[in-house]
Every structure is written in C-alpha cells, then in structure tokens.
Scaffold this active site. Structure first.
Site, short mmCIF file in Angstrom:
data_model
loop_
_atom_site.label_atom_id
_atom_site.label_comp_id
_atom_site.label_asym_id
_atom_site.label_seq_id
_atom_site.Cartn_x
_atom_site.Cartn_y
_atom_site.Cartn_z
N HIS A 87 -16.74 44.15 31.08
CA HIS A 87 -16.18 44.64 29.82
C HIS A 87 -17.20 45.50 29.08
O HIS A 87 -16.83 46.44 28.37
CB HIS A 87 -15.70 43.48 28.95
CG HIS A 87 -14.43 42.90 29.46
ND1 HIS A 87 -14.36 41.69 30.09
CD2 HIS A 87 -13.17 43.41 29.49
CE1 HIS A 87 -13.12 41.46 30.47
NE2 HIS A 87 -12.38 42.49 30.11
N ARG B 265 -6.78 47.20 23.84
CA ARG B 265 -7.34 45.85 23.98
C ARG B 265 -7.67 45.30 22.59
O ARG B 265 -8.71 45.64 22.03
CB ARG B 265 -8.61 45.88 24.83
CG ARG B 265 -8.41 46.25 26.30
CD ARG B 265 -9.77 46.34 26.98
NE ARG B 265 -9.71 46.33 28.43
CZ ARG B 265 -9.79 47.44 29.18
NH1 ARG B 265 -9.89 48.62 28.61
NH2 ARG B 265 -9.77 47.34 30.50
N ARG C 62 -1.99 45.24 23.65
CA ARG C 62 -2.15 44.03 24.45
C ARG C 62 -2.56 42.88 23.53
O ARG C 62 -3.48 43.03 22.71
CB ARG C 62 -3.21 44.23 25.53
CG ARG C 62 -3.35 42.98 26.40
CD ARG C 62 -4.24 43.19 27.57
NE ARG C 62 -5.65 43.17 27.19
CZ ARG C 62 -6.64 43.31 28.07
NH1 ARG C 62 -6.36 43.50 29.35
NH2 ARG C 62 -7.89 43.27 27.68
N GLU D 284 -2.30 40.29 36.83
CA GLU D 284 -3.72 40.10 37.14
C GLU D 284 -3.94 38.85 37.98
O GLU D 284 -4.96 38.70 38.65
CB GLU D 284 -4.53 39.95 35.84
CG GLU D 284 -4.30 41.08 34.87
CD GLU D 284 -5.07 40.92 33.58
OE1 GLU D 284 -6.16 41.48 33.48
OE2 GLU D 284 -4.57 40.22 32.67
N ASN E 225 -8.66 45.29 37.55
CA ASN E 225 -10.03 44.77 37.41
C ASN E 225 -10.04 43.27 37.67
O ASN E 225 -10.91 42.75 38.38
CB ASN E 225 -10.56 45.01 35.99
CG ASN E 225 -10.53 46.46 35.60
OD1 ASN E 225 -10.44 47.32 36.46
ND2 ASN E 225 -10.59 46.74 34.31
N ASP E 226 -9.07 42.57 37.08
CA ASP E 226 -9.00 41.13 37.28
C ASP E 226 -8.28 40.77 38.58
O ASP E 226 -8.69 39.86 39.29
CB ASP E 226 -8.31 40.46 36.09
CG ASP E 226 -9.29 40.22 34.96
OD1 ASP E 226 -10.40 39.73 35.25
OD2 ASP E 226 -8.98 40.53 33.80
N ARG F 32 -16.08 39.96 39.04
CA ARG F 32 -16.19 41.38 38.72
C ARG F 32 -17.51 41.73 38.05
O ARG F 32 -17.90 42.88 37.99
CB ARG F 32 -15.01 41.84 37.85
CG ARG F 32 -14.99 41.22 36.48
CD ARG F 32 -13.66 41.41 35.77
NE ARG F 32 -13.69 42.48 34.79
CZ ARG F 32 -12.66 42.80 34.00
NH1 ARG F 32 -11.52 42.13 34.09
NH2 ARG F 32 -12.74 43.76 33.14
N CYS G 103 -3.41 49.71 34.93
CA CYS G 103 -4.30 50.01 33.79
C CYS G 103 -5.74 49.58 34.06
O CYS G 103 -6.59 49.66 33.19
CB CYS G 103 -3.78 49.39 32.51
SG CYS G 103 -3.70 47.59 32.57
C1 PEP Z 1 -7.78 44.59 34.12
O1 PEP Z 1 -8.06 43.42 34.35
O2 PEP Z 1 -7.63 45.46 35.01
C2 PEP Z 1 -7.62 45.06 32.73
C3 PEP Z 1 -7.18 46.27 32.46
O3 PEP Z 1 -7.95 44.19 31.75
P1 PEP Z 1 -9.47 43.89 31.31
O4 PEP Z 1 -10.35 44.86 32.04
O5 PEP Z 1 -9.49 44.04 29.84
O6 PEP Z 1 -9.65 42.48 31.77
MG MG Z 2 -7.92 41.93 32.76
#
Ligand code: PEP
Ligand code: MG
Length: 573
Positions: free
Chosen positions: A190, A297, A333, A433, A456-457, A467, A504
């Site tokens: 993040h 976010r 979100r 996710e 990402n998750d 990650r 996303c």
């Molecule tokens: C993700 O997990 O891809 C996402 C967009 O959310 P974040 O990166 O805020 O966990």
């Molecule tokens: Mg996420």
C-alpha cells in the site's frame, strides 16, 4: 565515492537529493570487526556517541514545556536511566574489546541479547519496555554516524529507511522529501500504491541502502529501475538531465492522446476508470477522459487522523470527489482496513496472528456496524451530487453482500426520513480478491451490480505469497497460469450474467500487460491516472478480435516464460 545500489522500482520518477538515513529499531548491521590497534578508538567512538545521546536527552528535557511536558519528561528520564545501565554499557565495551566487533555490531548484539531477556518476560508492560531500549539504542547508533535523530525532514532530502508506512508518505512529501528508498518492502504494498499516487519516487528492496548510505550523501534515485547512485559522477548527472528531458518528451507525446478514445484498432471501446486517492487524482482523471473513478480507497481518510472521521467529514470528502468528476460515476470503496493498514483510532486489532487472513475489509466493517453505517450514510448523502457506486472489499461470498445491501437500504431509508435527498438506487459492487469468491461468483451475481477484481490481493491469496514480502521475488506475480485462468473465469462469469467486470489491481495500470487482459476478455480497466495514457496507447495499438483468437493459446501457457512468449508474439503481430 560513487556506488550503485540495486533495488526494485516501486514508484516512477527520478530524484536527486541528499540522504536522510533513518535507522530501523532492529539494527540490521552486518558483523564487522576492527583491527586490534583500532579497539581503543572504537570504544572511544562508542563512548562519545553515548555522551552525545545523554547530552541530547538532557537538552530535550530542559526544553520541554506545555501540556505533555510531564509525560514526555518521564519517558526521557527512563531513557536516560537506560543509558546509565551498566548492563548495557559495560556489555558493549566488553564486546568491542573481546570480540573486536565494531561499535555498530556490538550495539546490535547487545540489543538482541537484551531483547531475548525482554521477550522471555510474562508481563506485557515490561515486555513493551523493549521499545524504549530500542529507542535509546537507535539514538546511540544515530550519534555513531553523527546525525541528529528525528529532526524534521528538509526540502530536497531523500529518506533512506528500512521501510515506510503508508501513513507517513504524505507528510514526508509535505516536508519536501523528494524520494524514498527502503531496504525492505514490495512494489505492490500500500505504501507503493500511495507513493505512485503522490508521484513520489520510491525504491524498495534496496538491500544495501542502510549499510552503504550515510546521512548527507548525495543520491540519484531512479524510481523506475530501482537503482540508487550514491555520490553520482558527472556522467550520472548528465544521464539524469537526459532522463528529465526524455520524461518531458514522453509526457508531451502521450499528452496528444488526452482527448482520444480508448478504442482498439478494430473499434472496440474499452472503459478506463481511474483509481483516485486525492482530489488531484480526480482532476487528472477528469482531464484525461477517464470513464469515472473506478476505485476510491476510503481507508486513507482513516489513516491520517487519530479520531474516526465523522459522517459530516466523510460526506464532504465524498461529495467533493463526486463534484470533481463532473457527472461521471464515482466508485467509493468502503473501508478496507486491516492486514497492513492499521488506523490510528484503533479499529484494527493489533494482535492477530495472520492479519492478512484476519478481520480486514468488509469483515472489519461488519464487526463495527456503527462505523460502517456512518460511512454508508456519508456515501449515500454524497450520491445526491452525482452518480455514485459502492464497492465492497474482501468479499468472501453471498452472505456478506446481502448484509451490506440490507444496511445500505436501511441507511437510505433513515436518511430519507430525516429529509435527505438520496439517489434512487446506488449500484453495489464486490471486489473479487478472495479466491473462493472468484470461483463461486455465479453464486452471488444476482446480488451485485458490478464486480472489480482486486488482483493485488487475489494474486497473494491465490499463490499464498505475501504481496509485501520482497523475499518471495517472482513467486508473487500475476503472470501465473493459475491467475490468468481464474481471471478468465471471473470475466466470463460476469459476461454470462451481464455483470460488468473491471480489474482495479496494479496490473491494470501496466501498459505492457494490457494485451493479456484484453485477450482474457477484459473491457474495463481501473488504474491510476498517471498510467492512463500509456494504457490507452497500448489499447489503441492492438486488435481486440486478433487477441480473442489467441486466448486459448494464452490459457495453455504452462509457466511465466510461456506467458511472456505469448505476449511477445501477440505484440509483434
Ligand atoms: C487489490 O487488492 O487489487 C486492490 C485494488 O485493493 P488494495 O490494493 O487496496 O488492497
Ligand atoms: Mg485489495
């Protein structure tokens, strides 16, 4: 002397500045020895650092005034006592004399010894005193390198640290810090996402940074390649100036695409939504012709302050976001705290064994219905100013979405009763996710209006690869046949049920990967505005039909190399 330190690029941009080294609590100092004839000097160096630390605390104590003077003073007294502790100092002298260790390494050994003692204690309060000891040791270590600890950053500095928390970044930038280099960390954390949104160059995983960089060193940081040059020579500086010119040229070229559609060569329109964290991102998204905001976010609002943001405060932020997009839809979100994002107000439980698998995202919201309802009310009120969509993070399945929908409807009813104007129906979407939610999407397509895949998750949970853990290297990668097959499944399921599907996660903003996502059938990308034009260019360069004809081949790839070969062939055609 010039040195080149490799790392991983996490937020693009070049920066030239002076280093500000912030040492970690746990000293990552390698074992180093001194020659027998240097022992006395090394002990002297240590004593001078201890003396300087003592004097510094004394002067801090004397300057204290105001409301917290007593509390802060008590801490300083405690720290001064630790500094006089014979256990700490005699032990250090002995380590240097008998082990011939450098003062730095002796400090680390002694710290680890004492930490083991503290760790063995049952009493939580006593255990927590280790933090004080770390603080004192950190100050001594800082004085060994003749730097003043904890002074506020100065404009033009580059922070060099073991890691950086998302909550610190904005403040650092406000102080004029021009780049950040960390020894640990990952490009998908993040912190990295926030750095990209702040346009703050960030290099992570620069393993030697803390050993090789000293306070005040001039550094040249390349946030794209991850390279850090200490003490750059005239050639480096010339290349730096060239890079600045090149970046300006590329920006001009991409700038021509600002008003062009995101349309493939064969005429398929692709939606490019923006991931926006700030009003500046919103302004850029609007100017670049983004479809709307695809991901806002909200947790960053909760990370910045000690109290939970009120309904009114949240409402104003969301309303301004909606106004900023001038009638284009905005996807807000709901709170995604937990895992590596802990708020200052203390909503996140700090002692979970596995926070990434714990009470995060919608789980946390449903565990704090009062906080969640406040947020939903604020979002609903903002929907009066333009089209708003609600996106729910870390959804496991149907029950959670039903519960969120119930809460949303109830909050809308209450608001209307109180005389608020609320949009008739807000679209409600789920972040995909959790792998099980991706596999079983058919089970809740009837209770969502859209989905957005948080790669990402999703990638971290699918591959069982953190990650944020750089040590895993390429194990954490979306270019895995299992990931591509699951993405294909979600995109297909959405299409079969007429549910729009976006991605996303960070891969949506990687122009080089756009042909893969298009081949998987993706028609909606949500990405940071900084990468929007590059992805638009990649989309305009390919033929959607041609990529569709290659999908089966892509899904047959057996490994990363196979996927890369496919990509090369697809781009060359
Ligand atoms: C993700 O997990 O891809 C996402 C967009 O959310 P974040 O990166 O805020 O966990
Ligand atoms: Mg996420």
């Amino acid at each position: 002397m010039r040195a080149l330190l490799p790392g991983h690029g996490a937020s693009r941009g070049s920066a030239l500045g002076r280093a500000r080294v912030r040492l970690p609590h746990v000293l990552e100092v390698a074992e180093q020895h001194v020659r027998p004839d240097q022992i006395d000097d090394e002990v002297g160096r240590l004593h001078a650092a201890v003396e300087a630390t003592r004097a510094e605390m004394h002067s801090l104590r004397a300057r204290l005034h105001g409301a917290l003077a007593k509390e802060v003073g008590e801490f300083l007294d405690l720290h001064a006592l630790l500094l006089d502790d014979p256990e700490l100092l005699q032990g250090l002298d002995e380590l240097i004399r008998t082990g011939r260790y450098t003062a730095d390494y002796a400090l680390r050994l002694q710290r680890d010894r004492l930490a083991a003692v503290f760790d063995g204690m049952d009493d939580a309060y006593l255990k927590s005193r280790m933090d004080d000891l770390d603080h004192v040791i950190g100050r001594i270590h800082a004085h060994l390198h003749q730097r003043a600890p904890d002074a506020p950053a100065v404009a033009g500095e580059i922070l060099v640290s073991d890691n950086v928390a998302p909550s610190e970044l904005a403040e650092l930038q406000q102080h004029g810090v021009v780049a950040v280099v960390t020894a640990a960390g990952s490009a998908l954390s993040h912190s990295a996402i926030l750095a990209r949104s702040l346009h703050l160059p960030l290099v992570v995983g620069n393993a030697q940074a803390l050993q090789k960089i000293n306070d005040g060193d001039v550094l040249l940081v390349d946030g794209a390649t991850g390279e850090v040059v200490v003490d750059p020579d005239p050639d480096d500086l010339r290349r730096y100036r060239e890079r600045l010119r090149e970046a300006a040229r590329e920006a001009r070229e991409l700038g021509r695409l600002r008003s062009k559609p995101s349309r493939t060569r064969d005429g398929i329109d692709i939606a490019l939504w923006a991931n926006a964290e700030s009003l500046e991102d919103v302004a850029n998204a609007h100017a670049l012709g983004a479809t709307g905001v695809g991901l806002y976010r909200t947790e960053f609002l909760f990370l910045q302050q000690r109290e939970l943001p009120s309904e009114e405060q949240q409402f104003q932020v969301y309303r301004d976001l909606v106004l900023g997009m001038g009638g284009r839809p905005v996807t807000i979100r709901t709170l995604d705290l937990g895992a590596d994002k802990a708020d200052r107000a203390g909503l996140v439980v700090g002692d979970e064994e596995n926070p990434a698998l714990g009470v995060r995202g919608v789980r946390l919201s449903l565990a704090h219905p009062g906080v969640f309802d406040t947020q939903l009310r604020a979002i609903l009120r903002a929907s009066n100013y333009g089209p708003v969509r609600v996106l729910v993070p870390m959804v496991s399945g149907r029950e959670e979405m039903l519960e969120v929908r119930r809460r949303l409807q109830r909050a809308a009813l209450q608001l209307r009763k109180q005389g608020h104007e609320i949009a008739v129906q807000l679209e409600l979407g789920a972040m995909i996710e959790v792998p099980a939610a991706a596999i079983a999407l058919h089970g809740f397509v009837d209770v969502v209006d859209f989905v957005s895949i948080g790669t990402n998750d999703l990638v971290q949970y699918l591959l069982a690869a953190d990650r944020n853990n750089d040590a895993l290297g390429e194990l954490y990668s979306p270019l895995h046949p299992g990931v591509l097959r699951l993405l294909r499944h979600v995109i297909r399921t959405g299409a079969e049920h007429d549910i729009p599907v976006a991605i996303c996660g960070e891969i949506a903003g990687d122009a080089a990967l756009a042909p893969i996502l298009l081949a998987l059938g993706l028609r909606e990308f949500s990405l940071h505005p900084a990468t929007l034009l590059e992805v638009r260019k990649a989309i305009r360069d390919v033929d959607f039909g041609d990529l569709q004809a290659r999908t089966d081949k892509l899904l047959q790839a057996r490994d990363r190399a196979g996927i890369e070969r496919w990509l090369k062939a697809a781009v060359a055609s």
